[in-house]
Design a protein around this motif. Structure first.
Motif, PDB file in Angstrom:
ATOM      1  N   UNK A  45      29.722  50.853  36.082  1.00 11.57           N
ATOM      2  CA  UNK A  45      30.445  50.437  37.162  1.00 11.57           C
ATOM      3  C   UNK A  45      31.503  49.637  36.947  1.00 11.57           C
ATOM      4  N   UNK A  46      32.186  49.007  37.824  1.00 12.29           N
ATOM      5  CA  UNK A  46      33.058  47.964  37.717  1.00 12.29           C
ATOM      6  C   UNK A  46      34.275  48.853  37.989  1.00 12.29           C
ATOM      7  N   UNK A  47      35.605  48.047  37.963  1.00  9.31           N
ATOM      8  CA  UNK A  47      37.018  48.393  38.072  1.00  9.31           C
ATOM      9  C   UNK A  47      37.584  48.659  37.131  1.00  9.31           C
ATOM     10  N   UNK A  48      38.823  49.240  37.214  1.00 12.05           N
ATOM     11  CA  UNK A  48      39.774  49.642  36.164  1.00 12.05           C
ATOM     12  C   UNK A  48      40.351  48.055  35.540  1.00 12.05           C
ATOM     13  N   UNK A  49      40.592  47.778  34.475  1.00 10.26           N
ATOM     14  CA  UNK A  49      41.302  46.596  34.090  1.00 10.26           C
ATOM     15  C   UNK A  49      42.808  46.793  34.928  1.00 10.26           C
ATOM     16  N   UNK A  50      43.362  45.511  35.098  1.00  7.61           N
ATOM     17  CA  UNK A  50      44.883  45.481  35.800  1.00  7.61           C
ATOM     18  C   UNK A  50      45.629  46.436  34.935  1.00  7.61           C
ATOM     19  N   UNK A  51      45.868  46.497  33.729  1.00 10.60           N
ATOM     20  CA  UNK A  51      46.843  47.388  32.960  1.00 10.60           C
ATOM     21  C   UNK A  51      46.628  48.892  33.238  1.00 10.60           C
ATOM     22  N   UNK A  52      45.308  49.042  33.354  1.00  8.54           N
ATOM     23  CA  UNK A  52      44.967  50.515  33.482  1.00  8.54           C
ATOM     24  C   UNK A  52      45.323  50.871  34.656  1.00  8.54           C
ATOM     25  N   UNK A  83      61.393  57.899  20.781  1.00 19.79           N
ATOM     26  CA  UNK A  83      60.648  56.778  20.931  1.00 19.79           C
ATOM     27  C   UNK A  83      59.183  57.164  21.274  1.00 19.79           C
ATOM     28  N   UNK A  84      58.046  56.993  20.485  1.00 16.02           N
ATOM     29  CA  UNK A  84      56.917  57.616  20.782  1.00 16.02           C
ATOM     30  C   UNK A  84      56.028  56.377  21.914  1.00 16.02           C
ATOM     31  N   UNK A  85      55.406  57.199  22.532  1.00 16.48           N
ATOM     32  CA  UNK A  85      54.440  56.344  23.515  1.00 16.48           C
ATOM     33  C   UNK A  85      53.081  56.865  23.747  1.00 16.48           C
ATOM     34  N   UNK A  86      51.963  55.952  23.504  1.00 18.34           N
ATOM     35  CA  UNK A  86      50.542  56.444  23.629  1.00 18.34           C
ATOM     36  C   UNK A  86      50.351  56.517  24.947  1.00 18.34           C
ATOM     37  N   UNK A  87      49.557  57.985  25.198  1.00 20.25           N
ATOM     38  CA  UNK A  87      49.286  57.947  26.731  1.00 20.25           C
ATOM     39  C   UNK A  87      47.882  57.157  27.011  1.00 20.25           C
ATOM     40  N   UNK A  88      47.266  56.757  26.095  1.00 17.01           N
ATOM     41  CA  UNK A  88      45.965  55.731  26.061  1.00 17.01           C
ATOM     42  C   UNK A  88      46.155  55.019  24.943  1.00 17.01           C
ATOM     43  N   UNK A 141      36.773  52.859  33.033  1.00 16.65           N
ATOM     44  CA  UNK A 141      37.442  53.537  32.135  1.00 16.65           C
ATOM     45  C   UNK A 141      38.501  54.539  32.461  1.00 16.65           C
ATOM     46  N   UNK A 142      39.413  54.866  31.598  1.00 15.18           N
ATOM     47  CA  UNK A 142      40.451  55.715  31.994  1.00 15.18           C
ATOM     48  C   UNK A 142      40.166  57.069  31.270  1.00 15.18           C
ATOM     49  N   UNK A 143      40.581  58.202  31.589  1.00 12.06           N
ATOM     50  CA  UNK A 143      40.788  59.444  30.669  1.00 12.06           C
ATOM     51  C   UNK A 143      42.242  59.912  31.112  1.00 12.06           C
ATOM     52  N   UNK A 144      43.002  60.212  30.270  1.00 11.43           N
ATOM     53  CA  UNK A 144      44.462  61.011  30.300  1.00 11.43           C
ATOM     54  C   UNK A 144      44.267  62.276  30.210  1.00 11.43           C
ATOM     55  N   UNK A 145      45.195  63.233  31.153  1.00  9.96           N
ATOM     56  CA  UNK A 145      45.409  64.442  31.208  1.00  9.96           C
ATOM     57  C   UNK A 145      46.735  64.791  30.779  1.00  9.96           C
ATOM     58  N   UNK A 146      46.954  65.545  29.899  1.00 13.15           N
ATOM     59  CA  UNK A 146      48.497  65.940  29.824  1.00 13.15           C
ATOM     60  C   UNK A 146      48.537  67.547  29.865  1.00 13.15           C
ATOM     61  N   UNK A 147      49.661  67.820  30.324  1.00 14.06           N
ATOM     62  CA  UNK A 147      50.033  69.447  30.568  1.00 14.06           C
ATOM     63  C   UNK A 147      51.419  69.343  30.013  1.00 14.06           C
TER      64      UNK A 147
END
Length: 417
Positions: free
Chosen positions: A114-121, A389-394, A190-196
């Motif tokens: 349960x709960x909500x996503x953190x503000x940054x997510x 420049x690299x960026x993490x998706x999560x 929690x988050x999951x990330x999907x890349x295409x």
């Protein structure tokens, strides 16, 4: 009148102070060995030799162990100390200890329900605008449109949930896109990330890790300077080849680590830069055009459907780890030949498979799991084309530039055509 007999005493031994009485004899029997004053010179010499030998062996053992662990803690790369110690243990036949500790840690700190996503997510999910600057000459109707929103697993959807945005562009085209969703109706914080990734406009390259699978390959275990122009994405490899965890093999430029197994889920790389994902021996096999193969377990999605035995723990990890909601990753291919890649903070084997299937995969396979190994990075070369420049998706354990240094484990690099 009865006579009292006495036991003979060793020379120089006092009655009680020296230990001739019953109490003294008991004290002597409790000692691990005789006191030196009761030994002959020859016995003393042998004792010194034994003591020095045992001490020397202990020093060598402790020194060897310390050197071995020290090597593990100081090898190149971005791996954390915890990941390095876990790898050292697996290298020394202590994988069962690592698995047990992971089980215990999970039992004591299960993911929040349960709960909500953190503000940054939540902010990341809402930021659906393209994160990569697009040149002024982008055509009005791009050849690669943004994908239709992905139907989330949790209803109602949050703002931006399932909506694709540009992660990396080339020639004005959004050839790498991504979105964020919550993994299931219970773990909503929690988050999951999907890349295409566009298969038509991308080129895929398998890289080895210098420890996994190890060995010597023509392809380096990093993306060195001078080979970064056009880089748009990277993602992690699968379970270890060297300890049999992947239940398959690794092949690159004519060299094989482990054994390529029929029936294993496989990423297959070709000379023209394309990639295919499928069952080795059924969908894909060795041909003169194959330059790389990375196998890991079996397909989770086949024929566009999650496989019926997705709940079979013996297929997706150790003991009950398939049911654990932990960081996981997986990769699949769509019917059009595009690639989808999923990473999540709290996924079971089943929810990972469901996300890949919902993202459009017709065939998909698991990759690595736990916080140290899953990764997906996109790269922005708009300012520095030769060093994007690299960026993490999560956010996981390692920084986004993990593949700009020596990588411990194998990975895939994607370039724009």
């Amino acid at each position: 009148m009865s006579q009292q007999t006495t036991e003979p005493r060793p020379e120089g031994q006092a009655a009680d102070a020296g230990g001739t009485g019953a109490a003294g004899r008991r004290r002597r029997r409790l000692l691990p060995w005789k006191h030196r004053r009761y030994l002959t010179p020859e016995q003393l010499r042998r004792r010194r030799l034994v003591t020095r030998g045992v001490t020397g062996v202990c020093v060598v053992c402790v020194g060897t162990l310390g050197w071995s662990v020290g090597q593990a803690l100081t090898y190149p790369g971005k791996d954390s100390a915890a990941a390095r110690l876990a790898e050292w243990a697996r290298d020394h036949e202590l994988g069962f200890v690592v698995n047990k500790l992971e089980d215990m840690q999970y039992s004591m700190n299960p993911p929040k329900v349960g709960g909500d996503l953190p503000a940054d997510a939540l902010a990341r999910m809402k930021a659906t605008q393209g994160t990569v600057p697009t040149p002024a000459h982008v055509p009005a109707q791009p050849l690669v449109p943004l994908r239709d929103p992905m139907r989330p697993l949790v209803s109602p959807a949050l703002p931006g949930e399932g909506v694709y945005r540009t992660l990396a562009a080339a020639h004005g085209q959004p050839i790498v896109q991504g979105t964020y969703v919550r993994p299931d109706g219970e773990h909503t914080s929690y988050e999951a990330a999907v890349a295409w990734i566009s298969g038509k406009y991308s080129r895929f390259q398998l890289h080895p890790g210098f420890r996994e699978p190890g060995g010597t390959f023509d392809v380096p275990p990093t993306i060195p300077e001078g080979q970064r122009t056009g880089l748009v994405a990277t993602w992690n490899g699968g379970f270890r080849i060297t300890d049999g965890g992947s239940r398959g093999g690794f092949y690159l430029d004519g060299r094989t680590a482990g054994e390529l197994r029929d029936g294993a889920a496989s990423e297959v790389f070709y000379r023209d830069g394309s990639i295919r994902i499928g069952v080795w021996g059924r969908d894909v096999r060795m041909t003169p055009d194959v330059t790389g193969v990375r196998q890991c377990l079996e397909l989770m999605v086949d024929g566009g459907r999650v496989v019926p035995d997705i709940d079979d723990d013996s297929k997706w990890g150790v003991s009950d780890q398939s049911r654990m909601y932990v960081p996981r990753s997986g990769v699949g291919v769509t019917a059009q030949g595009d690639v989808v890649m999923v990473v999540g903070q709290a996924l079971s084997a089943q929810t990972l498979a469901q996300l890949m299937q919902r993202a459009g995969a017709v065939r998909a396979m698991p990759l690595d799991m736990n916080r140290a190994w899953p990764s997906f990075m996109s790269y922005d070369g708009s300012r520095t084309p030769d060093n994007p420049k690299p960026t993490n998706i999560l956010d996981f354990e390692d920084p986004p530039d993990r593949y700009y240094t020596q990588a411990t484990r194998d990975f895939v690099a994607v370039y724009a055509r």
